[in-house]
Design an enzyme around this catalytic site. Structure first.
Site, mmCIF file in Angstrom:
data_model
loop_
_atom_site.group_PDB
_atom_site.id
_atom_site.type_symbol
_atom_site.label_atom_id
_atom_site.label_comp_id
_atom_site.label_asym_id
_atom_site.label_seq_id
_atom_site.Cartn_x
_atom_site.Cartn_y
_atom_site.Cartn_z
ATOM 1 N N HIS A 146 0.736 -1.292 0.070
ATOM 2 C CA HIS A 146 -0.164 0.058 -0.053
ATOM 3 C C HIS A 146 0.807 1.292 -0.060
ATOM 4 O O HIS A 146 1.830 1.289 0.816
ATOM 5 C CB HIS A 146 -0.933 -0.176 1.322
ATOM 6 C CG HIS A 146 -1.715 1.215 1.395
ATOM 7 N ND1 HIS A 146 -2.627 1.387 0.462
ATOM 8 C CD2 HIS A 146 -1.561 2.216 2.195
ATOM 9 C CE1 HIS A 146 -3.180 2.646 0.997
ATOM 10 N NE2 HIS A 146 -2.719 3.174 1.829
ATOM 11 N N GLY A 161 2.685 5.103 4.850
ATOM 12 C CA GLY A 161 2.254 5.749 5.983
ATOM 13 C C GLY A 161 0.867 5.456 6.356
ATOM 14 O O GLY A 161 -0.022 4.808 5.426
ATOM 15 N N GLY A 164 -4.833 8.915 5.778
ATOM 16 C CA GLY A 164 -5.145 10.119 6.316
ATOM 17 C C GLY A 164 -3.963 11.068 6.569
ATOM 18 O O GLY A 164 -4.090 12.209 6.781
ATOM 19 N N LEU A 165 -2.845 10.688 6.081
ATOM 20 C CA LEU A 165 -1.428 11.355 6.340
ATOM 21 C C LEU A 165 -1.158 12.229 5.064
ATOM 22 O O LEU A 165 -0.318 13.062 5.321
ATOM 23 C CB LEU A 165 -0.201 10.589 6.891
ATOM 24 C CG LEU A 165 -0.038 10.034 8.112
ATOM 25 C CD1 LEU A 165 1.165 8.937 8.130
ATOM 26 C CD2 LEU A 165 -0.120 11.244 9.047
ATOM 27 N N GLY A 166 -1.952 12.146 3.996
ATOM 28 C CA GLY A 166 -1.785 12.855 2.887
ATOM 29 C C GLY A 166 -0.420 12.273 1.901
ATOM 30 O O GLY A 166 -0.170 13.087 0.937
ATOM 31 N N LYS A 167 -0.858 11.053 1.749
ATOM 32 C CA LYS A 167 0.195 10.571 0.921
ATOM 33 C C LYS A 167 -0.213 10.726 -0.749
ATOM 34 O O LYS A 167 0.692 11.159 -1.517
ATOM 35 C CB LYS A 167 0.189 8.886 0.822
ATOM 36 C CG LYS A 167 0.765 8.508 2.120
ATOM 37 C CD LYS A 167 0.988 6.842 2.261
ATOM 38 C CE LYS A 167 -0.362 6.149 2.207
ATOM 39 N NZ LYS A 167 -1.535 6.622 3.298
ATOM 40 N N SER A 168 -1.609 10.812 -1.062
ATOM 41 C CA SER A 168 -1.694 11.148 -2.278
ATOM 42 C C SER A 168 -1.713 12.593 -2.685
ATOM 43 O O SER A 168 -1.049 12.658 -3.621
ATOM 44 C CB SER A 168 -3.179 10.712 -2.532
ATOM 45 O OG SER A 168 -3.359 9.309 -2.430
ATOM 46 N N ASP A 185 -2.129 3.653 -4.266
ATOM 47 C CA ASP A 185 -2.905 2.734 -3.475
ATOM 48 C C ASP A 185 -2.404 1.481 -3.202
ATOM 49 O O ASP A 185 -2.073 1.053 -2.444
ATOM 50 C CB ASP A 185 -4.436 2.831 -3.881
ATOM 51 C CG ASP A 185 -5.092 2.161 -2.643
ATOM 52 O OD1 ASP A 185 -5.085 2.526 -1.486
ATOM 53 O OD2 ASP A 185 -6.063 1.410 -2.971
ATOM 54 N N GLU A 210 -6.140 8.747 -6.201
ATOM 55 C CA GLU A 210 -7.272 9.283 -5.483
ATOM 56 C C GLU A 210 -6.806 10.312 -4.440
ATOM 57 O O GLU A 210 -6.041 10.160 -3.540
ATOM 58 C CB GLU A 210 -7.953 7.925 -4.741
ATOM 59 C CG GLU A 210 -9.100 8.361 -3.995
ATOM 60 C CD GLU A 210 -9.592 7.384 -3.180
ATOM 61 O OE1 GLU A 210 -10.672 7.200 -2.398
ATOM 62 O OE2 GLU A 210 -8.832 6.048 -2.915
ATOM 63 N N ARG A 250 16.799 11.556 15.100
ATOM 64 C CA ARG A 250 17.105 12.746 14.438
ATOM 65 C C ARG A 250 18.094 12.755 13.444
ATOM 66 O O ARG A 250 18.204 13.172 12.275
ATOM 67 C CB ARG A 250 17.187 13.951 15.512
ATOM 68 C CG ARG A 250 17.180 15.164 14.650
ATOM 69 C CD ARG A 250 17.593 16.308 15.916
ATOM 70 N NE ARG A 250 17.758 17.723 15.075
ATOM 71 C CZ ARG A 250 16.690 18.276 15.107
ATOM 72 N NH1 ARG A 250 15.412 18.173 15.329
ATOM 73 N NH2 ARG A 250 16.852 19.559 14.503
#
Length: 322
Positions: A146, A161, A164-168, A185, A210, A250
């Site tokens: 995915h 990720g 809802g993290l904004g990959k698309s 996707d 999407e 870090r």
């Protein structure tokens, strides 16, 4: 691995045009293929396809001009014995290559035993090379992951990720900056060689991205032909996280990797937060990975520089090495 779908019929259909194959006889044996044990014991596709060899009975047997000439020089008794032995071994199918005429006794025995017999004008070497490449592709390890798979600066990058993290959205931003979309996707990965994994888009999702609020976008139609890619080799995985967990570093001293089909793939972790330009960060991560592949490690160079500074008595950064 399920080998039930790999049979004489499927191999013929996939290669008939390329290899100019003709199905001479043995149509009733269209379901003949490889056993699971044969595939499992094969170290490579070379074990499944080759010149006529009775020591390896379960592979695709290719008869070229040399094999046919040898057959013609044998006595009738030896010919009959060799043909009987060959058919009794139940190969998936036989190929008479080089435009040679199939021996009548071979045709007769293949017809009686329902052994598929193909002919082709192409040379035996060309047929073997092509079929080995074909077999290595269809039998290669596969996995569906995915994420959003992109071509960034010529490197295959998978954005992963939580939902809802904004990959698309990040993928759309990178595409607008001139990079290319491979798949969104669901990405089909296959290990085609000892040192690389190739990713493609499932046919159903070809060229589609999407985005929440916008729905499905046809990237090829919106951005043009150059905005999509058919396939790419996976070289980097970028994992997006909402907040660092306990393992987040870090300045990681060692490169992070993820196992994909038995091959370690470089990985970087980027925190998603308000005000961060993720597209720039991903591009920077890709550029840094390219440098590392060329043997340039910025962190190691800095650590060496720091060590030399601490060892220099005249340095303005005196220190003691632990």
């Amino acid at each position: 691995m399920d080998t039930s779908s790999i049979n004489a019929q499927s191999i013929f259909d996939d290669n008939a045009a390329t290899l100019k194959l003709s199905w001479l006889t043995g149509h009733e044996g269209w379901e003949r293929g490889f056993s699971s044990d044969t595939v499992a014991n094969a170290t490579s596709s070379a074990d499944l396809v080759g010149h006529l060899n009775l020591i390896h009975p379960n592979r695709i047997q290719v008869l070229g001009e040399a094999e046919i000439d040898y057959y013609q020089r044998q006595t009738d008794e030896d010919r009959s014995r060799h043909m009987a032995e060959l058919i009794a071994l139940e190969p998936p199918f036989l190929v008479v290559a080089g435009g040679a005429a199939a021996p009548p006794e071979l045709v007769l025995r293949c017809t009686r035993s329902s052994t598929p017999l193909f002919t082709t004008p192409m040379s035996a070497a060309a047929v073997i090379d092509s079929l080995r490449l074909y077999m290595s592709r269809i039998l290669a390890p596969r996995a569906t992951l995915h994420g959003v798979f992109l071509d960034i600066l010529g490197m295959g990058v998978l954005l992963t990720g939580d939902s809802g993290l904004g990959k698309s959205e990040l993928g759309l931003e990178l595409i607008s900056r001139g990079h290319g979309l491979v798949a969104d996707d669901a990405v089909d990965f296959v290990r085609l060689g000892p040192d690389f994994v190739e990713g493609r888009c499932p046919p159903l999702l070809q060229n589609l991205l999407e985005v929440r609020g916008l729905g499905l976008l046809d990237i090829k139609t919106i951005f043009g032909e150059t905005a999509v890619r058919r396939k790419m080799k996976l070289k980097l995985i970028v994992q997006l996280v909402r907040r660092p967990d306990g393992e987040f570093q870090r300045l990681p001293l060692e490169s992070q990797t993820v196992d994909v089909l038995g091959l370690p793939i470089s990985k970087v972790t980027i925190q998603v937060a308000a005000g961060r330009n993720l597209a720039v960060l991903v591009e920077a991560a890709v550029r840094n990975t390219i440098l590392q592949l060329r043997g340039i490690d910025t962190l190691r160079d800095f650590m060496d520089r720091q060590r030399l500074a601490m060892q220099d008595p005249d340095s303005q950064f005196p220190g003691k090495l632990v």
